[in-house]
Scaffold this motif. Structure first.
Motif, PDB file in Angstrom:
ATOM      1  N   SER A 200       0.661  -1.207   0.082  1.00  0.00           N
ATOM      2  CA  SER A 200       0.153   0.004  -0.108  1.00  0.00           C
ATOM      3  C   SER A 200       0.854   1.234  -0.231  1.00  0.00           C
ATOM      4  CB  SER A 200      -0.941   0.013   1.342  1.00  0.00           C
ATOM      5  OG  SER A 200      -0.040   0.293   2.443  1.00  0.00           O
ATOM      6  N   GLY A 202       1.161   3.624   2.030  1.00  0.00           N
ATOM      7  CA  GLY A 202       1.722   3.676   3.593  1.00  0.00           C
ATOM      8  C   GLY A 202       2.561   2.862   3.653  1.00  0.00           C
ATOM      9  N   GLN A 203       2.563   1.755   3.250  1.00  0.00           N
ATOM     10  CA  GLN A 203       3.719   0.738   3.533  1.00  0.00           C
ATOM     11  C   GLN A 203       4.820   0.960   2.950  1.00  0.00           C
ATOM     12  OE1 GLN A 203       1.176  -2.783   2.409  1.00  0.00           O
ATOM     13  NE2 GLN A 203       1.032  -3.433   4.506  1.00  0.00           N
ATOM     14  N   TRP A 206       6.878   3.455   4.839  1.00  0.00           N
ATOM     15  CA  TRP A 206       7.528   2.790   5.968  1.00  0.00           C
ATOM     16  C   TRP A 206       8.755   2.164   5.447  1.00  0.00           C
ATOM     17  CZ3 TRP A 206       2.247   0.201   7.714  1.00  0.00           C
ATOM     18  CH2 TRP A 206       1.445   1.459   8.201  1.00  0.00           C
ATOM     19  N   MET A 229      -2.175   9.110   2.975  1.00  0.00           N
ATOM     20  CA  MET A 229      -2.375   8.064   3.891  1.00  0.00           C
ATOM     21  C   MET A 229      -3.640   7.898   4.756  1.00  0.00           C
ATOM     22  SD  MET A 229       1.346   7.587   6.150  1.00  0.00           S
ATOM     23  CE  MET A 229       2.682   7.021   5.414  1.00  0.00           C
ATOM     24  N   THR A 230      -4.190   6.736   5.047  1.00  0.00           N
ATOM     25  CA  THR A 230      -5.283   6.778   5.881  1.00  0.00           C
ATOM     26  C   THR A 230      -5.268   7.196   7.332  1.00  0.00           C
ATOM     27  OG1 THR A 230      -4.747   4.510   6.491  1.00  0.00           O
ATOM     28  CG2 THR A 230      -6.025   4.573   4.422  1.00  0.00           C
ATOM     29  N   GLN A 232      -5.380   5.409  10.000  1.00  0.00           N
ATOM     30  CA  GLN A 232      -4.768   4.569  10.753  1.00  0.00           C
ATOM     31  C   GLN A 232      -3.225   4.388  10.191  1.00  0.00           C
ATOM     32  OE1 GLN A 232      -6.117   0.504   9.845  1.00  0.00           O
ATOM     33  NE2 GLN A 232      -4.981  -0.474  11.619  1.00  0.00           N
ATOM     34  N   GLU A 233      -3.001   4.792   8.964  1.00  0.00           N
ATOM     35  CA  GLU A 233      -1.608   4.666   8.631  1.00  0.00           C
ATOM     36  C   GLU A 233      -0.851   5.899   9.178  1.00  0.00           C
ATOM     37  OE1 GLU A 233      -1.751   2.353   4.196  1.00  0.00           O
ATOM     38  OE2 GLU A 233      -2.192   4.424   4.404  1.00  0.00           O
ATOM     39  N   ARG A 236       0.397   5.081  12.618  1.00  0.00           N
ATOM     40  CA  ARG A 236       1.384   4.299  12.496  1.00  0.00           C
ATOM     41  C   ARG A 236       2.660   5.074  12.287  1.00  0.00           C
ATOM     42  NH1 ARG A 236       4.951   2.220  14.036  1.00  0.00           N
ATOM     43  NH2 ARG A 236       6.058   0.159  13.272  1.00  0.00           N
ATOM     44  N   THR A 237       2.722   5.910  11.202  1.00  0.00           N
ATOM     45  CA  THR A 237       3.790   6.667  10.931  1.00  0.00           C
ATOM     46  C   THR A 237       4.260   7.575  12.120  1.00  0.00           C
ATOM     47  OG1 THR A 237       3.010   6.624   8.674  1.00  0.00           O
ATOM     48  CG2 THR A 237       4.593   8.453   9.325  1.00  0.00           C
TER      49      THR A 237
END
Length: 297
Positions: A200, A202-203, A206, A229-230, A232-233, A236-237
């Motif tokens: 994705s 976001g991934q 990362w 990004m969402t 949620q992402e 996490r970031t």
């Protein structure tokens, strides 16, 4: 703890079998400490980066013009050792040009830029600056989409980047552990065999941060990490960047004010290539000059 999936499946990684790290006391401690970044990620000691006064980056009196337009105008900026600094400002404020100057892509017309008190960045080229400990992440992820997540981290690992060396390289036990720990940190330990192009958005962001960490930088320049990004992402970031602060100095350029509020300790506001305001987030939000030029109030 690192996922069992990574440990069991990575044993069959084509490079060679994983090392037996069960007897490594330091390794186990790293995995169980959630309050700090893994010890191997801490930048190596460099005697030329003198931070005895706790200041890592000096940008002093810097100006640069393009075709008569002053993109940076007498800019003064200081980043402390281990600090997470957010830089905001409207489009055209000079944020990208500032990072270009720090990383050697653009040479200013005047001013000084130092890493610590002994490394004059203006006398170094881009490769020398990167090797000195400055890593930059651009807004758009620049991962190798045809390679796996593991291979991207392996390719980014600090060391000899010659083509012949890469084809002949056999990872050491320590290098494999380094990659696995970064996978855990960036949350991609169960995706290490996946092609980067299938991640994705976001991934991918990362993964690129992980690729920078493999180079063990002293200072990370991160450009709009949560664009697209969402929520949620984004959360996490934020966790990832906060976990790196202290062991690294981090400069984050971002437009999303909710994200800035979630991570910011000190915020710098640029306007017309100059520092308009600097301080805690609440003070920045209450500053009438910032409201006028950036928040549109």
């Amino acid at each position: 703890m690192m996922s069992r999936t990574l440990w069991s499946e990575a044993i069959n990684h084509p490079k060679e079998q994983l090392p037996d790290v069960r007897g490594s006391h330091e390794f186990i401690n790293d995995l169980t400490r959630r309050d700090q970044v893994f010890s191997f990620l801490k930048p190596p000691f460099n005697p030329k980066v003198d931070v005895k006064n706790n200041m890592l980056l000096y940008v002093e009196g810097v100006s640069v013009s393009f075709d008569g337009f002053k993109a940076i105008n007498d800019l003064n900026l200081y980043i402390k050792e281990g600090e997470l600094r957010c830089v905001i400002g409207p489009n055209g404020a000079g944020k990208t040009t500032m990072m270009d100057i720090i990383t050697g892509k653009t040479k200013p017309d005047q001013g000084e830029v130092w890493l610590g008190q002994q490394l004059n960045l203006l006398k170094m080229d881009e490769a020398q600056i990167a090797n000195a400990g400055i890593g930059r992440k651009f807004q758009k992820p620049t991962v190798f989409e045809a390679l796996t997540v593991w291979e991207n981290l392996e390719l980014a690992m600090a060391g000899d980047k010659g083509t012949w060396h890469l084809f002949r390289a056999v990872l050491s036990s320590d290098q494999k552990c380094d990659i696995m720990q970064v996978l855990e940190l960036i949350g991609l330990d169960t995706h290490y065999k996946m092609q980067a192009g299938k991640l994705s958005h976001g991934q991918k962001q990362w993964l690129e941060i992980g690729m920078l960490l493999m180079q063990k930088p002293r200072l990370l320049l991160v450009d709009e990490p949560v664009a697209g990004m969402t929520h949620q992402e984004m959360d996490r970031t934020a966790e990832l960047l906060l976990s790196l602060a202290g062991s690294h100095s981090i400069m984050v350029v971002e437009h999303d004010m909710d994200f800035v509020r979630s991570i910011a300790s000190t915020v710098t506001v640029l306007h017309q290539g100059h520092v308009l305001a600097e301080g805690k987030m609440k003070d920045i939000q209450d500053d009438p000059r910032v409201r006028e030029v950036y928040l549109g109030q």
